[in-house]
Design a protein around this motif. Sequence first.
Motif, PDB file in Angstrom:
ATOM      1  N   ASN A 179       0.848  -1.184   0.000  1.00 32.91           N
ATOM      2  CA  ASN A 179       0.000   0.000   0.000  1.00 32.91           C
ATOM      3  C   ASN A 179       0.888   1.240   0.000  1.00 32.91           C
ATOM      4  OD1 ASN A 179      -1.784   2.095   0.525  1.00 32.91           O
ATOM      5  ND2 ASN A 179      -3.018   0.904   1.979  1.00 32.91           N
ATOM      6  N   SER A 180       1.114   1.801  -1.162  1.00 32.31           N
ATOM      7  CA  SER A 180       2.026   2.940  -1.280  1.00 32.31           C
ATOM      8  C   SER A 180       1.506   4.153  -0.535  1.00 32.31           C
ATOM      9  CB  SER A 180       2.252   3.291  -2.758  1.00 32.31           C
ATOM     10  OG  SER A 180       1.022   3.598  -3.395  1.00 32.31           O
ATOM     11  N   LYS A 181       0.176   4.318  -0.513  1.00 34.81           N
ATOM     12  CA  LYS A 181      -0.402   5.439   0.219  1.00 34.81           C
ATOM     13  C   LYS A 181      -0.098   5.307   1.701  1.00 34.81           C
ATOM     14  CE  LYS A 181      -4.697   7.635   1.670  1.00 34.81           C
ATOM     15  NZ  LYS A 181      -6.170   7.583   1.650  1.00 34.81           N
ATOM     16  N   ALA A 182      -0.273   4.101   2.235  1.00 33.66           N
ATOM     17  CA  ALA A 182      -0.025   3.874   3.657  1.00 33.66           C
ATOM     18  C   ALA A 182       1.428   4.132   4.001  1.00 33.66           C
ATOM     19  CB  ALA A 182      -0.422   2.451   4.045  1.00 33.66           C
ATOM     20  N   LEU A 183       2.332   3.724   3.130  1.00 30.60           N
ATOM     21  CA  LEU A 183       3.755   3.904   3.407  1.00 30.60           C
ATOM     22  C   LEU A 183       4.133   5.380   3.466  1.00 30.60           C
ATOM     23  CD1 LEU A 183       5.287   1.063   1.190  1.00 30.60           C
ATOM     24  CD2 LEU A 183       4.894   1.062   3.652  1.00 30.60           C
ATOM     25  N   ALA A 206      -8.105   7.615   9.286  1.00 28.85           N
ATOM     26  CA  ALA A 206      -8.797   6.378   8.919  1.00 28.85           C
ATOM     27  C   ALA A 206     -10.314   6.562   8.931  1.00 28.85           C
ATOM     28  CB  ALA A 206      -8.394   5.253   9.871  1.00 28.85           C
ATOM     29  N   PHE A 207     -10.813   7.258   9.950  1.00 28.59           N
ATOM     30  CA  PHE A 207     -12.258   7.460  10.076  1.00 28.59           C
ATOM     31  C   PHE A 207     -12.803   8.256   8.890  1.00 28.59           C
ATOM     32  CE2 PHE A 207     -16.077   9.514  11.934  1.00 28.59           C
ATOM     33  CZ  PHE A 207     -16.757   8.383  12.392  1.00 28.59           C
ATOM     34  N   VAL A 208     -12.101   9.309   8.509  1.00 31.56           N
ATOM     35  CA  VAL A 208     -12.540  10.130   7.375  1.00 31.56           C
ATOM     36  C   VAL A 208     -12.436   9.336   6.083  1.00 31.56           C
ATOM     37  CG1 VAL A 208     -12.031  12.195   6.013  1.00 31.56           C
ATOM     38  CG2 VAL A 208     -12.031  12.316   8.508  1.00 31.56           C
ATOM     39  N   ASP A 209     -11.351   8.578   5.923  1.00 27.05           N
ATOM     40  CA  ASP A 209     -11.224   7.733   4.736  1.00 27.05           C
ATOM     41  C   ASP A 209     -12.427   6.807   4.599  1.00 27.05           C
ATOM     42  OD1 ASP A 209      -8.855   8.773   3.820  1.00 27.05           O
ATOM     43  OD2 ASP A 209      -7.586   7.176   4.609  1.00 27.05           O
ATOM     44  N   ARG A 255     -12.987   5.685   0.934  1.00 29.07           N
ATOM     45  CA  ARG A 255     -11.608   5.261   0.678  1.00 29.07           C
ATOM     46  C   ARG A 255     -11.238   4.125   1.632  1.00 29.07           C
ATOM     47  NH1 ARG A 255     -11.000  11.312   0.588  1.00 29.07           N
ATOM     48  NH2 ARG A 255     -10.302  11.212   2.741  1.00 29.07           N
ATOM     49  N   THR A 256     -10.180   3.420   1.329  1.00 29.05           N
ATOM     50  CA  THR A 256      -9.742   2.318   2.177  1.00 29.05           C
ATOM     51  C   THR A 256      -8.800   2.841   3.252  1.00 29.05           C
ATOM     52  OG1 THR A 256      -9.907   0.749   0.349  1.00 29.05           O
ATOM     53  CG2 THR A 256      -8.574   0.080   2.249  1.00 29.05           C
ATOM     54  N   PRO A 257      -9.175   2.755   4.526  1.00 28.94           N
ATOM     55  CA  PRO A 257      -8.287   3.236   5.595  1.00 28.94           C
ATOM     56  C   PRO A 257      -7.068   2.338   5.749  1.00 28.94           C
ATOM     57  CG  PRO A 257     -10.222   2.173   6.528  1.00 28.94           C
ATOM     58  CD  PRO A 257     -10.448   2.239   5.047  1.00 28.94           C
ATOM     59  N   GLN A 258      -5.992   2.895   6.263  1.00 28.00           N
ATOM     60  CA  GLN A 258      -4.763   2.117   6.435  1.00 28.00           C
ATOM     61  C   GLN A 258      -4.991   0.937   7.365  1.00 28.00           C
ATOM     62  OE1 GLN A 258      -2.561   1.789   9.259  1.00 28.00           O
ATOM     63  NE2 GLN A 258      -1.140   0.526   8.051  1.00 28.00           N
ATOM     64  N   THR A 259      -5.770   1.153   8.429  1.00 28.78           N
ATOM     65  CA  THR A 259      -6.153   0.057   9.315  1.00 28.78           C
ATOM     66  C   THR A 259      -7.528   0.367   9.890  1.00 28.78           C
ATOM     67  OG1 THR A 259      -5.339  -1.423  11.051  1.00 28.78           O
ATOM     68  CG2 THR A 259      -5.208   0.939  11.500  1.00 28.78           C
TER      69      THR A 259
END
Length: 407
Positions: A339-343, A359-362, A367-371
Motif C-alpha cells: 500500500n504505497s499510500k499507507a507507506l 482512517a475514520f474520514v477515509d 476510501r480504504t483506511p490504512q487500518t
Amino acid sequence: MASFVQRLYRIYAPPSQPSKVAIESDGSGSKPIKFGILGAANIAPPALIIPAKSHPEVIIYAVAARDQKKAERFAKKNAIGKVYYGANGYQQLLDDPEIDAIYNPLPNMLHFEWTMKALLAGKHVLCEKPFADTAEEVRQMFDLAEKKGLVLLEAFHYRFHPAIQRVKAILDSGELGKIKSIDAKLMAPSGAVGSDDIRFNLALGGGAAMDMGCYTLNCIRYLTSSNPTSVISATPTPLKSADINETKIDRAMNATLELPNDIIATIEADLAMPWTIFPLKIAKIWVEVKCEGGDVELINFVLPTFWHTIKVSTKAGGTTSTRVEKVYKFADAHLDDGNSKALALGEDWWLTYRYQLEAFVDKLKGRTPQTWVEREDSIANLEWIEKIYEKAGIGSRPKSDYLLPTE
C-alpha cells in the motif's frame, strides 16, 4: 530532547493550517466532514479537536453539554461555532442536519444510549472505548449501524499508529519465532485520577479493567492475532470504601489469560498505582512479548508520538543481540503491505488520534483506511472484559436501561 520538543510544538501548532475543502461551483472538491461532540469532555481536544486542525476534510462544527456555561466556555476555548446545552442539548445536536458525524466521549454507561441515538439520527459515530458496558450492547450498536449504512468505530487510537504496527510486523515476520508469553501494563500513579472521577463510579461503568484494562486486553489480542481461551486468574484491588457499590470498583486489575498455542498473557491496569521512592516509578505503559528466538518490548504503546522505544532482542548461537527502533510515521515502519499510500502516511508529530481521524474520514469518504477496528474485534474485547470481571468475582458493569424504540 530536541525532536521531542519539536514534535510537541507541531502537535498543537501544525506546520501549515490546511484550508478546509469545499464543493466548488463546478462540483469539484470534497465536502468536509462536520463533527458534533457530545459533552465537553477533557479528552475531546487531544482526541479530535487538535487532530482536526491539520485535517483538510474535518470541521468541528458543534458541541453539546448539559451545563450552559460549561458548553459555552468549551466552545470558546476550542473555537467551536455552535453550542447546544440544557436537558435536550444532546438530542438537539443529533438533530442538527449540518452534522455528519458524532464524537461520543461520554462516560462508559452513556456510550450505548447516545451512540444508538446518534445512529438513529443518521450520524456516523466515533465512540470512545470501552464501547459499552456489555458485549451484547456492542452487538446492538453494530447491528443498528449496519442497518443504517453508517460508520461506527471504537476509538482504540493506538492501533492506528505505526509504532504498534511495527511491533506486530516483527512478530508476524517470524524473526523471533513462536510467541511464548505477552505482558501488557498500563498504570497511572496515585493522584493522577481524582477520587471523584467517573472511572471510580460503578453506575457510570467505572473500573480499571474497563478503563486502562481495555487497552491492555486489546493490545495482547492484537499482537497475538487471537482471543484468549480462558481467564486463569483475575485479582482486583478494590477502592477503600464501605460503600457496597465501590467495593465492586476495581482500582486495579491483574489478570492472567491463556491464549491459543500455549501463550500465557498477563495484563495489569491501575488507576492509582502507589508511589515508590527507590526507584521512582511515575507510570507503567508498556507491552513485552517473549518468543522462542528473542523478545520485543514497546514502551509507551498508548501515546508513542510523545516518546517511545521498540527494543528487539534476538538469540542465536548462544549470544543475544539487541537493537532499538523508533517509528513515528509509516515511512519508518518497514511495513511491506503493498500500500504505497499507507507507506507515505503520517508525520512524526501526528498523534495516534490524528492517524485514527485519517482512517475514520477515509472510511466516510469511501476510501480504504490504512487500518481499522472491526466489529468482531470490539465485541470480543468487551466479552473478555466481562469474563475477567466474572473471574474476579465482582461482576460486569451495569448494562444501560436504554431501549431502542420499536418501529
